[in-house]
Design a protein around this motif. Structure first.
Motif, mmCIF file in Angstrom:
data_model
loop_
_atom_site.group_PDB
_atom_site.id
_atom_site.type_symbol
_atom_site.label_atom_id
_atom_site.label_comp_id
_atom_site.label_asym_id
_atom_site.label_seq_id
_atom_site.Cartn_x
_atom_site.Cartn_y
_atom_site.Cartn_z
ATOM 1 N N GLY A 98 -4.337 1.121 -9.207
ATOM 2 C CA GLY A 98 -3.598 0.731 -8.004
ATOM 3 C C GLY A 98 -3.792 -0.699 -7.547
ATOM 4 N N ARG A 99 -4.439 -1.508 -8.382
ATOM 5 C CA ARG A 99 -4.618 -2.927 -8.031
ATOM 6 C C ARG A 99 -4.251 -3.802 -9.217
ATOM 7 N N HIS A 145 0.866 -1.189 0.000
ATOM 8 C CA HIS A 145 0.000 0.000 0.000
ATOM 9 C C HIS A 145 0.896 1.230 0.000
ATOM 10 N N ARG A 168 1.133 5.578 -0.537
ATOM 11 C CA ARG A 168 0.389 6.827 -0.665
ATOM 12 C C ARG A 168 1.326 8.031 -0.788
ATOM 13 N N HIS A 180 -3.067 0.042 -3.794
ATOM 14 C CA HIS A 180 -3.962 -0.461 -2.744
ATOM 15 C C HIS A 180 -3.743 -1.949 -2.508
ATOM 16 N N GLY A 181 -2.507 -2.327 -2.204
ATOM 17 C CA GLY A 181 -2.255 -3.739 -1.924
ATOM 18 C C GLY A 181 -1.815 -4.503 -3.151
ATOM 19 N N ARG A 230 -3.180 11.102 -1.240
ATOM 20 C CA ARG A 230 -4.061 9.927 -1.321
ATOM 21 C C ARG A 230 -3.264 8.645 -1.517
ATOM 22 N N GLU A 231 -3.976 7.536 -1.337
ATOM 23 C CA GLU A 231 -3.341 6.247 -1.583
ATOM 24 C C GLU A 231 -3.339 5.961 -3.085
#
Ligand SMILES: Nc1ncnc2c1ncn2[C@@H]1O[C@H](COP(=O)(O)OP(=O)(O)O)[C@@H](O)[C@H]1O
Ligand SMILES: [Mg+2]
Lengths: 251, 437
Positions: free
Chosen positions: A220-221, A10, A12, A20-21, A16-17
């Protein structure tokens, strides 16, 4: 355990991030493609892998050769055998390409490289990448065209001989001939056992560097993983197809 | 020493000039320089009355010169070498293979042997009327250096003058006069050096360089007064005649307080100048430079590029004026100044300005004040280079494009080594500054 393990990362910025994993594994000798539309977080991942501290890792780990390097300094990661060919390389004014390469190589060893060994290695790699002679006396990236910058990145990669390299959009800015030459260079390093993560949002470079594995990053994934057949599918249907897939899975 | 073809001696005019200068010097207060920038340069900490000219005995070989001079000179061969310690020229050398008519000697000697020639040039560009210190120099200079390249003559080896101060209490009034005559070619170096002395000293110099029609000159002025309290209040001026060319590299690598006027004058049609300076300030040094790119004629060209870096609590100011006088059509000139801040406590000023009294010219200036760029540092670190080394390499790289153009291996090495040394001394300061960002 894989040589490079990215586990549930994760990431950021202040606002913001962005990641996300994200989990990903790359072994030496393997070629991975990381694809995804603009803004999906590919360069962020590449930068975090090298320890760019403008990003904060809030969760997850990066393991390289069994060591947790999540908090390691960038120079230590490089010395351990990681490399990033930047999408937007920095200019290093006043330092010639040859000088910079010597400085970088020496930063990877206890004793400075001897002049002849350096010269031979430089010549070999310049031949491999069809880099013109005068190139090495120019200041690194200073006034370089987009294509020249990318070649300079790959020349550095070839000189430093990393275990695992990340190539961030190395294909953009290259014409077809340059792309072929650079790809041949990458393939030669692959023969020597280098693992790589080729970041791109086109399939073009993957015609020359055949990936063993393909990962698709969206917002982000990692949303899809598979073999080279994924490239063809993306080519055919575009990123909208992935977006729909993701939406329907969520639905 | 080449035979003098001009046997006039010590002109009375120069004695009269000294007397007039002395009068001005004595009745003028110590100056304060108000500037456009952040601070006023004052001499309030200078104990001027406790300083004075000091004589030293001559030495017979380079081995007996002060260490700081030997280190800077190495074993390089010169067309002529003059070493002035305090008020005395303690050593000189003249190459034995010089073309006919070349002169390299003390200025005192030149005035005795070549009166007509020296009178023609002496004080023609730096008189005694520009304040207390030009008056002091004109009144009190001794020894001095004189270099002359005759018409149609090329001298390959450099002419070198060294002014050295190696004790506190010294006030040194150095004077250099150098001439390249019509279609001649010469290289002049002036080194101003001191070891790290304990206490105060002053150098107040005047350097005049003339490049006659179609001549060519390279001028390198190098200053490193060490970490002692050496004040340098000097004026240097290069005047370029018709179709002549001069390139001047002023290099400032040390001095407690430096206040200098550095001017290049393109005085006639076709005159062309390049002015490429660099400085590095550290500790609590104060460097205050004012350069003028003065166009006295049309059809002249100029290009000024200055690069400086400031560490510690130092203050560095570079004011660069382009002045184009009336009737100087078709003059083209450009001035740029780039400054690198390496400490949060350093202060830098870069003030370019223009006085243009002619239409139909191009004159412009530009500049940057920057810090070490974190994107560049990160890039280098991903190549295995430590943060500390990356910053050092970037600062060296910042100066390198200027250094490279010296085309002078000995000086290039000297400057690179001094900059490396200064960076090493300031490395903690620089690293902690970089870490705050
Ligand atoms: N340093 C940063 N500061 C703020 N936002 C950033 C930064 N880097 C990336 N981003 C944002 O994160 C998202 C992903 O960017 P990036 O990793 O460059 O994507 P990609 O390389 O896939 O095009 C974008 O929305 C971008 O604006
Ligand atoms: Mg990107």
């Amino acid at each position: 355990m894989a040589d490079l393990e990215i586990i549930n990362l994760h990431v950021r910025t202040e606002e913001r991030e962005i990641l996300h994993g994200v989990s990903l594994q790359v072994n030496k000798g393997e070629t991975h493609a990381l694809m995804g539309p603009n803004g999906s977080g590919k360069s962020t991942l590449a930068n975090v892998l090298m320890g760019n501290d403008t990003y904060e890792v809030t969760e997850g780990q990066i393991i390289f050769n069994g060591e947790d390097i999540t908090e390691e300094d960038p120079e230590k990661r490089s010395q351990a055998g990681l490399f990033l060919a930047f999408q937007y390389p920095a200019v290093v004014p006043g330092v010639s390409v040859a000088n910079f390469l010597r400085l970088a190589i020496n930063a990877h060893r206890d004793e400075p490289i001897n002049v002849k060994e350096f010269r031979d290695r430089l010549k070999e790699n310049m031949d491999l990448l069809k880099v013109p002679r005068e190139f090495t006396s120019r200041y690194l990236n200073d006034g370089f065209s987009g294509g020249e910058k990318k070649r300079a990145e790959i020349l550095q990669m070839a000189m430093l001989d990393p275990q695992i390299a990340v190539l961030d959009e190395t294909d953009s800015g290259l014409d077809i001939d340059a792309l072929r030459v650079v790809s041949e260079g990458v393939n030669a390093l692959r023969e020597r056992g280098m693992g790589s993560l080729i970041i791109t949002h086109y399939q073009r470079i993957l015609d020359y560097i055949k990936p063993d594995f393909v990962h698709i990053l969206l917002e982000g994934r990692i949303v899809e993983e598979g073999g080279p057949e994924l490239v063809a599918k993306l080519e055919e249907h575009g990123y909208d197809w992935i977006r729909e897939e993701v939406a329907s899975r969520a639905g | 020493m080449p035979a003098s073809d001009d046997a006039t001696t010590a002109p009375a005019t120069i004695a009269a000039d000294r007397a007039a200068a002395l009068e001005i010097f004595e009745k003028t207060e110590l100056p304060t320089w108000r500037r456009g920038g952040f601070w006023t340069t004052t001499l309030r900490d200078l104990k001027f009355d406790e300083l004075g000219p000091r004589e030293y005995p001559a030495v017979s070989s380079r081995d007996e010169l002060p260490q700081v001079v030997r280190d800077a000179l190495g074993d390089e061969q010169f067309a002529g070498l003059i070493v002035q310690r305090g008020a005395s020229v303690i050593y000189s050398e003249v190459a034995d293979d010089l073309p006919a008519g070349v002169i390299a000697c003390t200025l005192e000697q030149a005035m005795a042997d070549h009166g007509e020639l020296t009178t023609k040039y002496y004080a023609k560009r730096i008189g005694h009327g520009e304040g207390k210190f030009t008056a002091a120099n004109a009144a009190l200079w001794s020894g001095g250096a004189f270099f002359y390249v005759p018409a149609n003559t090329e001298v390959e080896k450099p002419f070198q003058v060294v002014n050295v101060i190696d004790e506190p209490g010294v006030a040194q009034y150095g004077r250099t006069l150098a001439i390249v005559d019509t279609s001649g070619k010469g290289i002049f170096r002036e080194y101003n050096l001191a070891p790290d002395i304990e206490g105060q000293a002053l150098h107040s110099g005047a350097t005049e360089i003339f490049v006659e029609p179609n001549g060519w000159a390279k001028v390198k002025t190098f200053q490193d007064w060490g970490s002692g309290e050496v004040y340098d209040i000097s004026t240097k001026r290069v005047a370029i005649a018709r179709d002549a060319h001069a390139r001047w590299f002023p290099i400032h690598l040390g001095g407690h307080l430096t206040k200098q006027t550095l001017d290049i004058v393109t005085a006639d049609r076709g005159a062309d100048m390049r002015h490429n300076g660099l400085y590095f300030t550290q500790g609590d040094e104060l460097l205050d430079l004012f350069t003028t790119d003065l166009h006295e004629s049309g059809d002249t060209t100029g290009d000024t590029v200055w690069k400086g870096a400031a560490t510690g609590k130092s203050k560095a100011s570079y004011e660069g004026l382009i002045e184009i006088r009336e009737g100087c059509q078709n003059s083209h000139t450009y001035l740029q100044t780039h400054t690198l801040m390496l400490s949060k406590d350093a202060k830098v000023d870069a003030i370019p300005s223009l006085i243009v009294k002619t239409d139909d010219v191009s004159a412009s200036h530009g500049g940057t004040v920057g810090e070490v760029d974190e994107h560049q540092v990160f890039y280098m670190r991903t190549r295995g280079i430590s943060r500390q080394d990356a910053i050092r390499i970037l600062v060296e790289g910042f100066f390198e494009p200027v250094i490279e153009q010296f085309e002078d291996e000995a000086l290039e090495t000297l400057v690179r080594e001094r900059i490396q040394g200064k960076l090493a001394e300031a490395s903690d300061d620089i690293a902690s500054y970089a870490a705050t960002k």
